[in-house]
Design a protein around this motif. Sequence first.
Motif, PDB file in Angstrom:
ATOM      1  N   CYS A 191      37.317  53.404  43.082  1.00 41.22           N
ATOM      2  CA  CYS A 191      38.708  53.604  43.510  1.00 41.22           C
ATOM      3  C   CYS A 191      38.719  53.859  45.020  1.00 41.22           C
ATOM      4  N   THR A 192      39.587  53.141  45.719  1.00 43.33           N
ATOM      5  CA  THR A 192      39.725  53.288  47.169  1.00 43.33           C
ATOM      6  C   THR A 192      41.159  53.653  47.504  1.00 43.33           C
ATOM      7  N   VAL A 193      41.331  54.759  48.215  1.00 42.68           N
ATOM      8  CA  VAL A 193      42.652  55.159  48.689  1.00 42.68           C
ATOM      9  C   VAL A 193      42.669  54.973  50.199  1.00 42.68           C
ATOM     10  N   SER A 194      43.751  54.388  50.723  1.00 44.54           N
ATOM     11  CA  SER A 194      43.781  54.035  52.145  1.00 44.54           C
ATOM     12  C   SER A 194      45.196  54.105  52.689  1.00 44.54           C
ATOM     13  N   ASN A 195      45.266  54.224  54.000  1.00 46.77           N
ATOM     14  CA  ASN A 195      46.516  54.022  54.728  1.00 46.77           C
ATOM     15  C   ASN A 195      46.201  53.132  55.933  1.00 46.77           C
ATOM     16  N   TYR A 196      47.099  53.069  56.915  1.00 51.77           N
ATOM     17  CA  TYR A 196      46.911  52.130  58.017  1.00 51.77           C
ATOM     18  C   TYR A 196      45.750  52.484  58.925  1.00 51.77           C
ATOM     19  N   VAL A 197      45.312  53.741  58.889  1.00 46.64           N
ATOM     20  CA  VAL A 197      44.323  54.170  59.877  1.00 46.64           C
ATOM     21  C   VAL A 197      43.010  54.640  59.262  1.00 46.64           C
ATOM     22  N   SER A 198      42.929  54.785  57.926  1.00 46.38           N
ATOM     23  CA  SER A 198      41.694  55.295  57.328  1.00 46.38           C
ATOM     24  C   SER A 198      41.664  54.955  55.845  1.00 46.38           C
ATOM     25  N   GLU A 199      40.474  55.124  55.232  1.00 46.53           N
ATOM     26  CA  GLU A 199      40.318  54.938  53.802  1.00 46.53           C
ATOM     27  C   GLU A 199      39.105  55.716  53.307  1.00 46.53           C
ATOM     28  N   MET A 200      39.147  56.093  52.023  1.00 46.07           N
ATOM     29  CA  MET A 200      38.035  56.779  51.369  1.00 46.07           C
ATOM     30  C   MET A 200      37.902  56.231  49.957  1.00 46.07           C
ATOM     31  N   SER A 201      36.641  56.220  49.441  1.00 53.40           N
ATOM     32  CA  SER A 201      36.382  55.653  48.116  1.00 53.40           C
ATOM     33  C   SER A 201      35.524  56.607  47.280  1.00 53.40           C
ATOM     34  N   THR A 202      35.610  56.422  45.959  1.00 49.40           N
ATOM     35  CA  THR A 202      34.743  57.134  45.021  1.00 49.40           C
ATOM     36  C   THR A 202      34.453  56.212  43.847  1.00 49.40           C
ATOM     37  N   SER A 203      33.258  56.366  43.247  1.00 50.55           N
ATOM     38  CA  SER A 203      32.827  55.477  42.163  1.00 50.55           C
ATOM     39  C   SER A 203      32.255  56.288  41.015  1.00 50.55           C
ATOM     40  N   GLU A 204      32.447  55.766  39.797  1.00 45.75           N
ATOM     41  CA  GLU A 204      31.856  56.360  38.605  1.00 45.75           C
ATOM     42  C   GLU A 204      31.434  55.251  37.655  1.00 45.75           C
ATOM     43  N   HIS A 209      49.946  58.360  61.636  1.00 50.66           N
ATOM     44  CA  HIS A 209      49.519  58.707  60.282  1.00 50.66           C
ATOM     45  C   HIS A 209      48.452  59.797  60.325  1.00 50.66           C
ATOM     46  N   GLU A 210      48.442  60.564  59.251  1.00 48.84           N
ATOM     47  CA  GLU A 210      47.392  61.563  59.037  1.00 48.84           C
ATOM     48  C   GLU A 210      46.180  60.847  58.449  1.00 48.84           C
ATOM     49  N   PRO A 211      45.006  61.003  59.020  1.00 51.83           N
ATOM     50  CA  PRO A 211      43.834  60.303  58.466  1.00 51.83           C
ATOM     51  C   PRO A 211      43.375  60.915  57.146  1.00 51.83           C
ATOM     52  N   ILE A 212      42.838  60.081  56.262  1.00 57.43           N
ATOM     53  CA  ILE A 212      42.276  60.535  54.987  1.00 57.43           C
ATOM     54  C   ILE A 212      40.846  61.000  55.244  1.00 57.43           C
ATOM     55  N   THR A 213      40.565  62.240  54.889  1.00 56.51           N
ATOM     56  CA  THR A 213      39.253  62.814  55.203  1.00 56.51           C
ATOM     57  C   THR A 213      38.449  63.210  53.969  1.00 56.51           C
ATOM     58  N   THR A 214      39.052  63.152  52.776  1.00 54.63           N
ATOM     59  CA  THR A 214      38.338  63.544  51.561  1.00 54.63           C
ATOM     60  C   THR A 214      38.386  62.413  50.541  1.00 54.63           C
ATOM     61  N   GLN A 215      37.382  62.386  49.667  1.00 61.65           N
ATOM     62  CA  GLN A 215      37.330  61.361  48.641  1.00 61.65           C
ATOM     63  C   GLN A 215      38.396  61.581  47.578  1.00 61.65           C
ATOM     64  N   PRO A 216      38.907  60.505  46.999  1.00 60.34           N
ATOM     65  CA  PRO A 216      39.888  60.662  45.916  1.00 60.34           C
ATOM     66  C   PRO A 216      39.226  61.185  44.647  1.00 60.34           C
ATOM     67  N   VAL A 217      40.041  61.686  43.725  1.00 56.28           N
ATOM     68  CA  VAL A 217      39.568  62.218  42.453  1.00 56.28           C
ATOM     69  C   VAL A 217      39.827  61.181  41.361  1.00 56.28           C
ATOM     70  N   LEU A 218      38.797  60.907  40.555  1.00 52.99           N
ATOM     71  CA  LEU A 218      38.910  59.914  39.487  1.00 52.99           C
ATOM     72  C   LEU A 218      38.829  60.622  38.139  1.00 52.99           C
ATOM     73  N   THR A 219      39.841  60.447  37.297  1.00 57.30           N
ATOM     74  CA  THR A 219      39.853  61.000  35.944  1.00 57.30           C
ATOM     75  C   THR A 219      39.927  59.857  34.935  1.00 57.30           C
ATOM     76  N   SER A 220      39.351  60.084  33.752  1.00 58.44           N
ATOM     77  CA  SER A 220      39.268  58.994  32.779  1.00 58.44           C
ATOM     78  C   SER A 220      39.506  59.500  31.365  1.00 58.44           C
ATOM     79  N   ASN A 221      39.914  58.578  30.508  1.00 63.68           N
ATOM     80  CA  ASN A 221      40.073  58.805  29.082  1.00 63.68           C
ATOM     81  C   ASN A 221      39.756  57.477  28.390  1.00 63.68           C
ATOM     82  N   SER A 222      39.086  57.545  27.251  1.00 58.66           N
ATOM     83  CA  SER A 222      38.666  56.311  26.600  1.00 58.66           C
ATOM     84  C   SER A 222      38.811  56.418  25.094  1.00 58.66           C
TER      85      SER A 222
END
Length: 338
Positions: A196-209, A128-141
């Motif tokens: 929000c946490t995005v992950s695969n078998y070998v790595s994971e990255m998170s972002t919070s708002e 697997h390709e490792p995850i090296t950047t944080q995910p992007v979180l978008t919102s609407n309310s």
Amino acid sequence: MACVRSQYSICFLTWSALLLFRVSVHDVEASCCQKVFHKKVGDTVEFSSCLPSEGVAYAEWRLGHLMIAEKDVKVSENPQFKDRLNLNPTDFNLTVTRLTLQDSGYYSFISGYGTNQRPTVIITLQVHEPITTQPVLTSNSTWHSRNESCTFLLECSATSDISRVTYKWTVGNRSMNGSTLQYYTRKKDGDIIFTCTVSNYVSEMSTSETFKCSNDTDELSSQETMSSFSTLVHLILWPVIGILLIIVTLISLLVYMKSKDLLCHRLIQSPSTNQSLSTDQTVNQDESSQQVYSSLLHGDLSVYETMTGSNNTPNGRQDDPLESSDYYNLDPQSATGP
């Protein structure tokens, strides 16, 4: 005789027990052997043969149908695995270094005693390709004024192009799976942290708002909607204006070219028209002179009467037109006299 039979039975049972024990040990070894590996790019992996190595006559490793290593033979020189394979000659374990995404697949270990082949061991490798950047979180309310509550719609996305990733949301002590989340909250709940946490078998990255439910939420949403609409209008309006300007310019150019061609055509025709008119006038003058001259030769008196008019003499009598005419003596019959 009975003693001999008893000893034979004991030997047979002992041999059967040892054979069953050996088979069971092999099965335990094979069942305890790791059959699935998840590694990241650049890692090293070691595959176990999962079977005893005593008395093995032949042994080989394959990736699909491609043989990559063989007992008592130098490992494969296939360009994909060049300088990255190592086969242990004692236990026949295979080591692969500097893993790439192309190394993923099904590896099989084939071995046997003489002509008898043992069960094939199949191992699965996923690189697997490792995850090296944080995910992007978008919102609407949306704000609900009736009960002073909000509905949040959030979406999480991985910034890198990595397949086989999973998404997990954490809100307080609650966890939900999926890339999107619809969450209902009240104004009195205050600030809420969404992770929000995005992950695969070998790595994971998170972002919070952090979000708070308030009546400003709907206003902000309306402003975002108006901003998006304004942007869309600009994207459509300016190209239309540009196209119209091009059309007007082309029409003006065509009209100008047409008028210029018409003017040049008129300028070309003018000299020939003037020349034709001059020629017609000259011909008309020549015809008029010829008619006058012809009248003079035939003694046409009407012409001269028009020129001299009807004049009365002092004696009150009317002169003879022929006698009073300046051309009277021109008559051939009167030129000789009595």
